[in-house]
Design a protein around this motif. Structure first.
Motif, PDB file in Angstrom:
ATOM      1  N   SER A 232      13.376   3.098  -3.854  1.00 43.97           N
ATOM      2  CA  SER A 232      13.248   3.517  -5.245  1.00 43.97           C
ATOM      3  C   SER A 232      12.559   4.873  -5.369  1.00 43.97           C
ATOM      4  O   SER A 232      12.661   5.541  -6.386  1.00 43.97           O
ATOM      5  CB  SER A 232      12.470   2.465  -6.027  1.00 43.97           C
ATOM      6  N   ASP A 233      11.855   5.262  -4.291  1.00 47.48           N
ATOM      7  CA  ASP A 233      11.142   6.531  -4.354  1.00 47.48           C
ATOM      8  C   ASP A 233      12.121   7.671  -4.094  1.00 47.48           C
ATOM      9  O   ASP A 233      12.573   7.878  -2.981  1.00 47.48           O
ATOM     10  CB  ASP A 233      10.031   6.528  -3.286  1.00 47.48           C
ATOM     11  N   GLU A 234      12.413   8.408  -5.142  1.00 46.80           N
ATOM     12  CA  GLU A 234      13.413   9.463  -5.001  1.00 46.80           C
ATOM     13  C   GLU A 234      12.815  10.745  -4.443  1.00 46.80           C
ATOM     14  O   GLU A 234      13.508  11.599  -3.929  1.00 46.80           O
ATOM     15  CB  GLU A 234      14.037   9.759  -6.367  1.00 46.80           C
ATOM     16  N   LYS A 235      11.506  10.868  -4.599  1.00 45.91           N
ATOM     17  CA  LYS A 235      10.869  12.103  -4.147  1.00 45.91           C
ATOM     18  C   LYS A 235      10.582  12.033  -2.654  1.00 45.91           C
ATOM     19  O   LYS A 235      10.321  10.976  -2.113  1.00 45.91           O
ATOM     20  CB  LYS A 235       9.557  12.305  -4.901  1.00 45.91           C
ATOM     21  N   TYR A 236      10.642  13.149  -2.003  1.00 50.32           N
ATOM     22  CA  TYR A 236      10.184  13.213  -0.629  1.00 50.32           C
ATOM     23  C   TYR A 236       9.491  14.550  -0.427  1.00 50.32           C
ATOM     24  O   TYR A 236       9.698  15.483  -1.208  1.00 50.32           O
ATOM     25  CB  TYR A 236      11.335  12.983   0.349  1.00 50.32           C
ATOM     26  N   GLU A 348       7.591  19.224  -3.058  1.00 48.67           N
ATOM     27  CA  GLU A 348       8.270  17.982  -3.407  1.00 48.67           C
ATOM     28  C   GLU A 348       9.746  18.237  -3.623  1.00 48.67           C
ATOM     29  O   GLU A 348      10.126  19.223  -4.253  1.00 48.67           O
ATOM     30  CB  GLU A 348       7.676  17.413  -4.694  1.00 48.67           C
ATOM     31  N   LYS A 349      10.558  17.334  -3.106  1.00 51.71           N
ATOM     32  CA  LYS A 349      11.994  17.476  -3.306  1.00 51.71           C
ATOM     33  C   LYS A 349      12.561  16.143  -3.782  1.00 51.71           C
ATOM     34  O   LYS A 349      11.942  15.118  -3.619  1.00 51.71           O
ATOM     35  CB  LYS A 349      12.654  17.895  -1.996  1.00 51.71           C
ATOM     36  N   TYR A 350      13.744  16.231  -4.364  1.00 52.26           N
ATOM     37  CA  TYR A 350      14.373  15.010  -4.864  1.00 52.26           C
ATOM     38  C   TYR A 350      15.591  14.661  -4.037  1.00 52.26           C
ATOM     39  O   TYR A 350      16.415  15.511  -3.738  1.00 52.26           O
ATOM     40  CB  TYR A 350      14.763  15.159  -6.337  1.00 52.26           C
ATOM     41  N   ASP A 351      15.671  13.401  -3.693  1.00 55.57           N
ATOM     42  CA  ASP A 351      16.792  12.915  -2.905  1.00 55.57           C
ATOM     43  C   ASP A 351      17.912  12.505  -3.863  1.00 55.57           C
ATOM     44  O   ASP A 351      17.822  11.488  -4.543  1.00 55.57           O
ATOM     45  CB  ASP A 351      16.321  11.697  -2.078  1.00 55.57           C
ATOM     46  N   ALA A 352      18.946  13.348  -3.946  1.00 55.81           N
ATOM     47  CA  ALA A 352      20.021  13.119  -4.921  1.00 55.81           C
ATOM     48  C   ALA A 352      20.717  11.777  -4.683  1.00 55.81           C
ATOM     49  O   ALA A 352      21.015  11.051  -5.620  1.00 55.81           O
ATOM     50  CB  ALA A 352      21.034  14.251  -4.848  1.00 55.81           C
TER      51      ALA A 352
END
Ligand code: ADP
Ligand code: MG
Length: 787
Positions: A232-236, A348-352
């Motif tokens: 559920s964690d979209e950020k990495y 921080e980046k978002y996992d599409a």
């Protein structure tokens, strides 16, 4: 986070027996160095030469072990990198002052290893401590020599600067070196191997190219990418740690360089002075342009100097008097560096891909919630998928016919969608009217509306005859002919209530009819008799209904559970799944439902036949009444039978009267039958409704369980569950006893002087030496061949 932070500047003094105590003094704060220079007497009496300097830094490291240096200088930067902060650690100073010793350390001795191997160790230790995250580590090793870039980890044989020249590329994510190999490392030993390979390549390259390795800048970069293992964690977060071993900072004037060496020295000074310019610009808050692109060093470090990263400088100095001038210059550089402020920020980046997956999951959950709401509000099988043109046209036509009065009510199954369409096709007043009607619960489908029937049939709501499942058949009762006191459509009345209604209606009929009280009694008792004769069926249904109620815990311990097919990646549509359900878990309820339905249909058929008979009797009664009236009027015209107050009628008229009486009796009997049948139909109707509701509710639960409950939750819910795949079974952990573990530890400690921690360091070292020896032999062979 987000707050401004100064660059940390440390000084490390190279140990010496000849320390210049007179000239170099440390204050008690462990931070300040005072330098005192004796006056140059040759300059004469008037001498304005400065002789004293004071430099306040973050810490002076004198006689400090590699351990302490790492703790002071690098530990925080590395641990912050795992939280997503970039970090840069640079060693600056005169050649021989200890930059390489500080950065790489002595590769032959574990205890004297430098910041680089320790940073790699810390990264892997921290990964072990964070099982909640999937962390990847990559490394690269770049050398900048005479403004040329060299990949110290190139797997290709070294062929010199002309081969595939690397370039520095900038993009919104930062700066990277195109052509530089970046190596994924999954464990400490692999990372050490890469480090040693890089160090060896550095030495070999300096031999083959005859270059002075102390005149090159080396940048070892550790790239970290940390993703939470919770999907559920979209950020990495991503980060890089740059470990920079700069070239010697000695100035040109001192070393009498000539020819090639002069060229080298010029370059080194150039790039170091560009570095200094960039640092000065970074330290000046008014400057908005930083000259990063003046040389390869500052360009390559553009996103690692100042900005959003944690920055540390170690200035290596000699303690001897002879080197005081260079020491002064190095300390000046350090104090300038201290003026630079940075603003460390998480990358921080978002996992599409995860975002899409999570949105899909959320959608499924919302649909599930809607389904629960629907089943609570008795609206099962409402489909929330977007409607196609045919469905929209169908709803439009239903609404139009409803407004024209040709359609009694609108199909409730499509209610939710109709509401969406209404605003498109209706003016607001009509809209309100229609909507308020729609809110009434139960409705009938227009029997002449074949399109609607087939649509609903597809959804499993209508049986093969086109009857809306369990709905009373309005047309079959011939409402316009026989007067009934019980109106259809009233549901959920108890059997007792129906009995009462039946007898009261019978009483009413009796009162208004010319028949005697005796007849009335007979008909009433007959009603009860009919009811009790059919009690067998009703009881049967009641029992079955109770059975259905008892099947509640069907869910997990049912043997049919095992037959459930593996969950497909995309759930089937509800109508498709409903068919499966009826053959699976819902088979028993479905069987009862079908049986009740067939009983209901049979009763309905009988009711319809009775109605037809009643209508026929009624017609005959009317005809008989007409004939009788005719006879009466004929008699009155003739006036022949009115004698002595006696009413004399002829035989024909008498027979007609008898026939009428008989017909009326028949009418009454049939009417009672019909009432009984209607009561029964209503009762069966109720049961069928209940069964259907139960079937649909069970289906909804099954559907959601089968396709939407998360797998790990299903596992946990299973009896004896709770162990997820990938978990180590308890007996395996127990089997490695404490004794075994102790012995293993002792074994390692006796074999290695620094304990088990150094295993990977020495393993990597041995491998590298073997490789190095091989290279040496090859080089020797080449030289021998040339001679
Ligand atoms: P630089 O890289 O700055 O030119 P080096 O790290 O190669 O200098 O150091 C030169 C020599 O001094 C090496 O032999 C190194 O082992 C030794 N040395 C430097 N600093 C220390 C120290 N703190 N303790 C022990 N030896 C040191
Ligand atoms: Mg060096």
């Amino acid at each position: 986070m987000g707050s401004r932070k100064k660059v940390h500047a440390f000084v490390r003094v190279r140990p010496t027996d000849d320390f210049a105590h007179e000239m170099i003094k440390y204050r008690d704060d462990n931070k300040t160095i005072d330098i005192h220079l004796k006056k140059d007497t040759r300059r004469g009496v008037v001498n304005n030469q400065q002789t004293d300097w004071s430099f306040k830094l973050d810490r002076v490291l004198h006689d400090a072990s590699q351990d302490l240096v790492y703790e002071t200088v690098a530990k925080d930067v590395v641990s912050q990198a795992l939280n997503g902060f970039n970090g840069t650690i640079m060693c600056y100073g005169q050649t021989g002052a200890g930059k390489t010793y500080t950065m790489t350390g002595a590769t032959e001795n574990y205890k004297h290893r430098g910041i680089l191997p320790r940073a790699l160790q810390q990264v892997f230790r921290m990964i072990e401590e964070r099982p909640t995250h999937a962390i990847t580590v990559r490394v690269s090793y770049l050398e900048i020599y005479n403004e040329s870039l060299f990949d110290l980890l190139s797997t290709l044989p070294y062929v010199g600067p002309s081969a595939t020249p690397m370039t520095i590329v900038e993009n919104p994510q930062g700066v990277f070196i195109k052509g530089l190999s970046v190596h994924l490392t999954s464990q400490e030993e692999d990372a050490f191997s890469l480090l040693f390979e890089g160090e060896t390549n550095r030495i070999i390259a300096s031999h083959t190219m005859n270059k002075n390795s102390s005149r090159s800048h080396c940048i070892f970069t550790i790239y970290v990418e940390a993703r939470s293992r919770t999907l559920s964690d979209e950020k990495y977060v991503t980060s890089k740690i740059n470990l920079v071993d700069l070239a010697g900072s000695e100035r040109l004037g001192k070393s009498r360089s000539e020819g090639r060496v002069l060229k080298e020295a010029t370059y080194i000074n150039k790039s170091l002075s560009f570095l200094e310019q960039a640092i000065i610009a970074l330290g000046d808050q008014k400057r908005d342009h930083i000259p990063f692109r003046q040389c390869k060093l500052t360009h390559a470090l553009k996103d690692s100097l100042g900005g959003n990263c944690n920055m540390v400088l170690v200035t290596n100095i000699y303690g001897e008097a002879a080197q005081l001038e260079e020491t002064l210059s190095s300390l000046r550089f350090a104090s300038r560096m201290k003026l630079v402020t940075t603003e460390p920020a998480i990358n921080e980046k978002y996992d599409a891909e995860r975002m899409v997956k999570n949105l899909e999951k959320e959608l499924a959950l919302l649909k599930q919630e809607l389904a629960i709401h629907d089943s609570l509000a008795n609206r099962t099988l409402v489909n929330y998928d977007p409607m196609d043109e045919i469905q929209i046209a169908e709803i439009n036509s239903q609404v139009r016919r409803y407004l024209e009065g040709t359609l009694e009510e609108i199909d409730w199954a499509q209610l939710a969608q109709v509401q969406g369409v209404l605003s498109l096709c209706l003016p607001s007043q009509q809209e309100q009217e229609v909507e308020s009607t729609l809110r009434r619960k139960y409705t009938l489908i227009d029997k002449n509306d074949y399109a609607a029937i087939s649509a609903v049939q597809k959804a499993g709501l209508v049986d093969a005859d086109g009857h809306l499942v369990g709905e009373p058949d309005g047309q079959g009762f011939g409402l316009g002919v026989a007067p009934f006191s019980i109106k259809p459509g009233k549901k959920s009345k108890s059997k007792k209530m129906f009995k009462e209604q039946l007898s009261s209606s019978a009483r009413k009929e009796g009162a208004s009819s010319p028949l005697s009280g005796k007849d009335l009694d007979v008909s009433t008792s007959k009603t009860q008799m009919i009811l009790s004769s059919k009690d067998g069926d009703v009881k049967d249904m009641l029992v079955r209904d109770r059975e259905t109620s008892n099947t509640e815990p069907l869910a997990s311990d049912s043997p049919k559970e095992e037959l459930r097919p593996p969950r497909p990646s995309t759930p089937p549509t509800k109508p498709v799944a409903f068919e499966d359900f009826k053959n699976e878990r819902g088979s028993e309820i479905n069987r009862i439902f079908k049986e009740n339905k067939s009983i209901l249909n049979e009763r309905r058929k009988r009711a319809s036949e009775t109605t037809q008979r009643i209508n026929a009797i009624k017609r005959e009664i009317d005809m008989t009444k007409e004939a009788l009236n005719l006879q009466k009027s004929l008699r009155e015209k003739q006036g022949e039978y009115e004698n002595k107050g006696l009413m004399i009628i002829d035989e024909e008229e008498f027979l007609l009267i008898l026939k009428l009486k008989d017909l009326k009796k028949q009418y009454r009997t049939e009417h009672q039958d019909l009432c009984d049948l209607r009561a029964e139909v209503q009762y069966c109707q109720h049961l069928v409704d209940q069964c259907r509701h139960r079937l649909l509710t069970e289906f909804d639960i099954w559907y959601n369980e089968s396709f939407f409950v998360p797998e790990d939750l299903q596992m946990a819910l299973k009896p004896g569950g709770g162990i997820r795949p990938g978990m180590m079974p308890l007996n395996k952990i127990v089997s490695l006893g404490e004794d075994d573990q102790d012995r293993f530890g002792q074994l390692q400690q006796t074999m290695l002087p620094e304990g088990p921690d150094s295993v990977s360091f020495y393993n990597a070292k041995v491998k590298m030496e073997q490789k190095h020896n091989y290279v040496k032999t090859m080089m020797g062979l080449q030289q021998a061949h040339r001679k």
